[in-house]
Design a protein around this motif. Structure first.
Motif, PDB file in Angstrom:
ATOM      1  N   ALA A  58       0.819  -1.219   0.000  1.00  0.00           N
ATOM      2  CA  ALA A  58       0.000   0.000   0.000  1.00  0.00           C
ATOM      3  C   ALA A  58       0.848   1.262   0.000  1.00  0.00           C
ATOM      4  CB  ALA A  58      -0.909   0.008   1.227  1.00  0.00           C
ATOM      5  N   ARG A  59       0.336   2.286  -0.709  1.00  0.00           N
ATOM      6  CA  ARG A  59       0.891   3.632  -0.534  1.00  0.00           C
ATOM      7  C   ARG A  59      -0.101   4.366   0.360  1.00  0.00           C
ATOM      8  NH1 ARG A  59       0.960   6.844  -5.629  1.00  0.00           N
ATOM      9  NH2 ARG A  59      -0.944   7.683  -4.812  1.00  0.00           N
ATOM     10  N   VAL A  60       0.413   5.013   1.405  1.00  0.00           N
ATOM     11  CA  VAL A  60      -0.500   5.567   2.414  1.00  0.00           C
ATOM     12  C   VAL A  60      -0.111   6.979   2.835  1.00  0.00           C
ATOM     13  CG1 VAL A  60      -1.041   3.302   3.414  1.00  0.00           C
ATOM     14  CG2 VAL A  60       0.894   4.618   4.312  1.00  0.00           C
ATOM     15  N   LYS A  61      -1.046   7.619   3.533  1.00  0.00           N
ATOM     16  CA  LYS A  61      -0.748   8.895   4.192  1.00  0.00           C
ATOM     17  C   LYS A  61      -1.171   8.742   5.655  1.00  0.00           C
ATOM     18  CE  LYS A  61      -3.007  12.874   3.674  1.00  0.00           C
ATOM     19  NZ  LYS A  61      -3.889  13.605   2.825  1.00  0.00           N
ATOM     20  N   GLU A  62      -0.227   9.002   6.573  1.00  0.00           N
ATOM     21  CA  GLU A  62      -0.554   8.821   7.994  1.00  0.00           C
ATOM     22  C   GLU A  62      -1.440   9.980   8.454  1.00  0.00           C
ATOM     23  OE1 GLU A  62       2.812   7.954  10.466  1.00  0.00           O
ATOM     24  OE2 GLU A  62       1.502   7.079  11.995  1.00  0.00           O
ATOM     25  N   ILE A  63      -2.572   9.662   9.122  1.00  0.00           N
ATOM     26  CA  ILE A  63      -3.434  10.750   9.606  1.00  0.00           C
ATOM     27  C   ILE A  63      -3.365  10.886  11.127  1.00  0.00           C
ATOM     28  CG2 ILE A  63      -5.042  10.906   7.669  1.00  0.00           C
ATOM     29  CD1 ILE A  63      -6.967   9.127   9.335  1.00  0.00           C
ATOM     30  N   GLU A  64      -3.000   9.817  11.784  1.00  0.00           N
ATOM     31  CA  GLU A  64      -2.700   9.886  13.213  1.00  0.00           C
ATOM     32  C   GLU A  64      -1.808   8.691  13.527  1.00  0.00           C
ATOM     33  OE1 GLU A  64      -6.417   7.943  15.458  1.00  0.00           O
ATOM     34  OE2 GLU A  64      -7.044   9.567  14.136  1.00  0.00           O
ATOM     35  N   GLU A  65      -1.238   8.653  14.705  1.00  0.00           N
ATOM     36  CA  GLU A  65      -0.301   7.578  15.060  1.00  0.00           C
ATOM     37  C   GLU A  65      -0.887   6.186  14.733  1.00  0.00           C
ATOM     38  OE1 GLU A  65       2.791   7.631  16.167  1.00  0.00           O
ATOM     39  OE2 GLU A  65       2.878   5.479  16.618  1.00  0.00           O
ATOM     40  N   GLY A  66      -0.291   5.522  13.765  1.00  0.00           N
ATOM     41  CA  GLY A  66      -0.698   4.150  13.447  1.00  0.00           C
ATOM     42  C   GLY A  66      -1.951   4.023  12.595  1.00  0.00           C
ATOM     43  N   VAL A  67      -2.548   5.150  12.163  1.00  0.00           N
ATOM     44  CA  VAL A  67      -3.742   5.086  11.301  1.00  0.00           C
ATOM     45  C   VAL A  67      -3.464   5.871  10.014  1.00  0.00           C
ATOM     46  CG1 VAL A  67      -6.217   5.575  11.094  1.00  0.00           C
ATOM     47  CG2 VAL A  67      -5.264   4.906  13.303  1.00  0.00           C
ATOM     48  N   TYR A  68      -3.805   5.261   8.886  1.00  0.00           N
ATOM     49  CA  TYR A  68      -3.465   5.852   7.589  1.00  0.00           C
ATOM     50  C   TYR A  68      -4.688   5.913   6.681  1.00  0.00           C
ATOM     51  CZ  TYR A  68       1.002   3.804   9.140  1.00  0.00           C
ATOM     52  OH  TYR A  68       2.095   3.419   9.863  1.00  0.00           O
ATOM     53  N   PRO A 106       4.042  -6.540  -5.987  1.00  0.00           N
ATOM     54  CA  PRO A 106       4.915  -5.808  -6.915  1.00  0.00           C
ATOM     55  C   PRO A 106       6.361  -6.277  -6.805  1.00  0.00           C
ATOM     56  CG  PRO A 106       4.561  -4.517  -4.938  1.00  0.00           C
ATOM     57  CD  PRO A 106       3.754  -5.773  -4.764  1.00  0.00           C
ATOM     58  N   SER A 107       7.159  -5.960  -7.810  1.00  0.00           N
ATOM     59  CA  SER A 107       8.600  -6.194  -7.690  1.00  0.00           C
ATOM     60  C   SER A 107       9.134  -5.098  -6.767  1.00  0.00           C
ATOM     61  CB  SER A 107       9.254  -6.085  -9.060  1.00  0.00           C
ATOM     62  OG  SER A 107       9.122  -4.765  -9.533  1.00  0.00           O
ATOM     63  N   PRO A 108      10.322  -5.282  -6.171  1.00  0.00           N
ATOM     64  CA  PRO A 108      10.852  -4.240  -5.279  1.00  0.00           C
ATOM     65  C   PRO A 108      10.930  -2.881  -5.977  1.00  0.00           C
ATOM     66  CG  PRO A 108      12.133  -6.248  -5.056  1.00  0.00           C
ATOM     67  CD  PRO A 108      11.163  -6.490  -6.175  1.00  0.00           C
ATOM     68  N   GLU A 109      11.181  -2.864  -7.292  1.00  0.00           N
ATOM     69  CA  GLU A 109      11.276  -1.584  -8.029  1.00  0.00           C
ATOM     70  C   GLU A 109       9.907  -0.896  -8.140  1.00  0.00           C
ATOM     71  OE1 GLU A 109      12.438  -4.560  -9.702  1.00  0.00           O
ATOM     72  OE2 GLU A 109      14.217  -4.231  -8.448  1.00  0.00           O
ATOM     73  N   GLU A 110       8.862  -1.706  -8.353  1.00  0.00           N
ATOM     74  CA  GLU A 110       7.518  -1.132  -8.545  1.00  0.00           C
ATOM     75  C   GLU A 110       6.830  -0.756  -7.225  1.00  0.00           C
ATOM     76  OE1 GLU A 110       5.777  -4.004 -12.113  1.00  0.00           O
ATOM     77  OE2 GLU A 110       5.940  -4.723 -10.060  1.00  0.00           O
ATOM     78  N   ALA A 111       7.294  -1.357  -6.114  1.00  0.00           N
ATOM     79  CA  ALA A 111       6.558  -1.220  -4.847  1.00  0.00           C
ATOM     80  C   ALA A 111       6.501   0.230  -4.372  1.00  0.00           C
ATOM     81  CB  ALA A 111       7.215  -2.093  -3.781  1.00  0.00           C
ATOM     82  N   PRO A 112       5.299   0.730  -4.042  1.00  0.00           N
ATOM     83  CA  PRO A 112       5.176   2.124  -3.595  1.00  0.00           C
ATOM     84  C   PRO A 112       5.644   2.331  -2.153  1.00  0.00           C
ATOM     85  CG  PRO A 112       3.015   1.063  -3.637  1.00  0.00           C
ATOM     86  CD  PRO A 112       3.992   0.052  -4.152  1.00  0.00           C
ATOM     87  N   SER A 113       5.871   1.245  -1.410  1.00  0.00           N
ATOM     88  CA  SER A 113       6.376   1.327  -0.028  1.00  0.00           C
ATOM     89  C   SER A 113       6.759  -0.088   0.395  1.00  0.00           C
ATOM     90  CB  SER A 113       5.283   1.858   0.913  1.00  0.00           C
ATOM     91  OG  SER A 113       4.343   0.828   1.202  1.00  0.00           O
ATOM     92  N   ASN A 114       7.042  -0.250   1.671  1.00  0.00           N
ATOM     93  CA  ASN A 114       7.240  -1.627   2.154  1.00  0.00           C
ATOM     94  C   ASN A 114       6.165  -1.982   3.187  1.00  0.00           C
ATOM     95  OD1 ASN A 114       8.188   0.007   4.165  1.00  0.00           O
ATOM     96  ND2 ASN A 114       9.853  -1.357   4.766  1.00  0.00           N
ATOM     97  N   LEU A 115       4.996  -1.332   3.059  1.00  0.00           N
ATOM     98  CA  LEU A 115       3.876  -1.635   3.962  1.00  0.00           C
ATOM     99  C   LEU A 115       2.983  -2.705   3.325  1.00  0.00           C
ATOM    100  CD1 LEU A 115       2.920   1.939   5.194  1.00  0.00           C
ATOM    101  CD2 LEU A 115       3.868   0.064   6.582  1.00  0.00           C
ATOM    102  N   ALA A 116       3.001  -3.884   3.934  1.00  0.00           N
ATOM    103  CA  ALA A 116       2.301  -5.035   3.340  1.00  0.00           C
ATOM    104  C   ALA A 116       0.961  -5.282   4.014  1.00  0.00           C
ATOM    105  CB  ALA A 116       3.169  -6.271   3.473  1.00  0.00           C
ATOM    106  N   ILE A 117       0.009  -5.748   3.203  1.00  0.00           N
ATOM    107  CA  ILE A 117      -1.288  -6.179   3.744  1.00  0.00           C
ATOM    108  C   ILE A 117      -1.055  -7.531   4.410  1.00  0.00           C
ATOM    109  CG2 ILE A 117      -3.678  -6.745   3.167  1.00  0.00           C
ATOM    110  CD1 ILE A 117      -3.299  -5.219   0.524  1.00  0.00           C
ATOM    111  N   VAL A 118      -1.442  -7.621   5.686  1.00  0.00           N
ATOM    112  CA  VAL A 118      -1.127  -8.860   6.394  1.00  0.00           C
ATOM    113  C   VAL A 118      -2.377  -9.644   6.815  1.00  0.00           C
ATOM    114  CG1 VAL A 118       1.238  -8.436   7.126  1.00  0.00           C
ATOM    115  CG2 VAL A 118      -0.630  -7.455   8.435  1.00  0.00           C
TER     116      VAL A 118
END
Ligand code: G1P
Length: 295
Positions: free
Chosen positions: A171-181, A190-202
């Motif tokens: 996911a690409r995200v914007k933090e709006i408060e501590e721990g919530v985006y 995605p490949s590491p090159e394409e990935a918009p972040s390293n935040l994974a859906i778990v």
């Protein structure tokens, strides 16, 4: 109120073949408890009791696990194994599940859509059967609380190693408060090159029922599968999706190496296993060093 959780457990488990040819990967043991039981217990601890399994024809052992086994109970009673008997009985009465058949394995998104008749028009949880969270109860409660506050879908995210982004939805995200985006974009494996972040859906999601409409519109991916992540991208076009940061350890059991790491960590936390296992590991490690040291 969120009352229902959907557990998609119909996948082939191809990363674990041939072990999964006749045995669901969700029934693989972490020492002596199947992975799926951890997932169910996490939901019960967070107060969610309506469990809907989306299952397939090769997944019967999951149904047996949460069912009563009178022969086994009788046997344990006869041999006086009271503690095990109590545990077995507890599992048999843990939930009153609903089992739905996904007739064809057309992907995770298709599995979630299969649950629509049992979920109806209300928000619901989805928990994947191959990820165990150290702080599972807190995560589910936190996600539900975020849903009650914002009235929208909420997904669980966790930072992974940059080399591992290709195993997850990212996911690409914007933090709006501590721990919530707020989620801005999503991309499946995605490949590491394409990935918009390293935040994974778990593997934990709260969805508004609108996701069902989006799943119906989602086109199959290159591999012919309807991806849940693709349906969420469509949902993003009309609804905000929030994300909740998972603190604590995330144990992936969905591939052999991560599964072994999970078993090992849980074993080290068990008093009845820890000492013997550590001694054994030290022994084999020193043998390995001797082998490597030899010219
Ligand atoms: C699924 C989802 C992926 C998610 C992962 C772990 O992939 O499609 O977005 O990151 O579970 O929860 P799978 O592991 O089923 O290939």
């Amino acid at each position: 109120m969120i009352r229902k959780a959907v557990l998609p457990v119909a996948g082939w488990g191809t990363r674990f073949l041939p072990a999964t040819k006749a045995m669901p990967k969700e029934m693989f043991p972490i020492i002596d408890k199947p992975v799926i039981q951890f997932i169910v217990e996490e939901l019960l601890e967070a107060g969610v009791e309506n469990i809907i399994f989306v299952t397939g024809r090769h997944k019967r052992p999951i149904e047996h696990h949460f069912d009563i086994n009178t022969d086994l109970e009788k046997h344990l009673e006869e041999v006086g194994k009271k503690e095990v008997l109590e545990n077995i009985r507890e599992i048999s009465h843990m939930i009153n599940p609903i089992y739905l058949r996904q007739k064809e394995q057309l992907g995770l998104g298709h599995a979630v859509l299969t649950a629509e008749p049992a979920v109806g028009n209300e928000p619901f949880l989805v928990s994947l059967g191959d990820i165990i969270l150290e702080k599972g109860k807190e995560v589910i409660e936190g996600m539900m609380e975020a849903h009650y506050r914002f009235g929208k879908s909420v997904i669980a995210l966790h930072e992974v190693d940059e080399r591992e982004v290709n195993k997850y939805g990212i996911a690409r995200v914007k933090e709006i408060e501590e721990g919530v985006y707020i989620v801005e974009d999503l991309v499946e494996k995605p490949s590491p090159e394409e990935a918009p972040s390293n935040l994974a859906i778990v593997g934990r999601y709260v969805f508004t029922p609108r996701i069902f409409d989006k799943l119906k519109e989602t086109k199959p991916d290159k591999g012919g599968e309807i991806q849940l992540t693709d349906a969420m991208r469509l949902l993003l076009e009309e609804e905000v999706i929030y994300a909740y940061r998972v603190d604590g350890r995330v144990y992936d059991t969905g591939n052999p190496v991560d599964y072994l790491k999970t078993v090992f960590e849980f074993a080290l936390r068990r008093e009845d296993v820890r000492e013997e296992l550590l001694t054994y590991i030290q022994e084999i490690l020193s043998k390995q060093t001797q082998l490597i040291d030899k010219p």
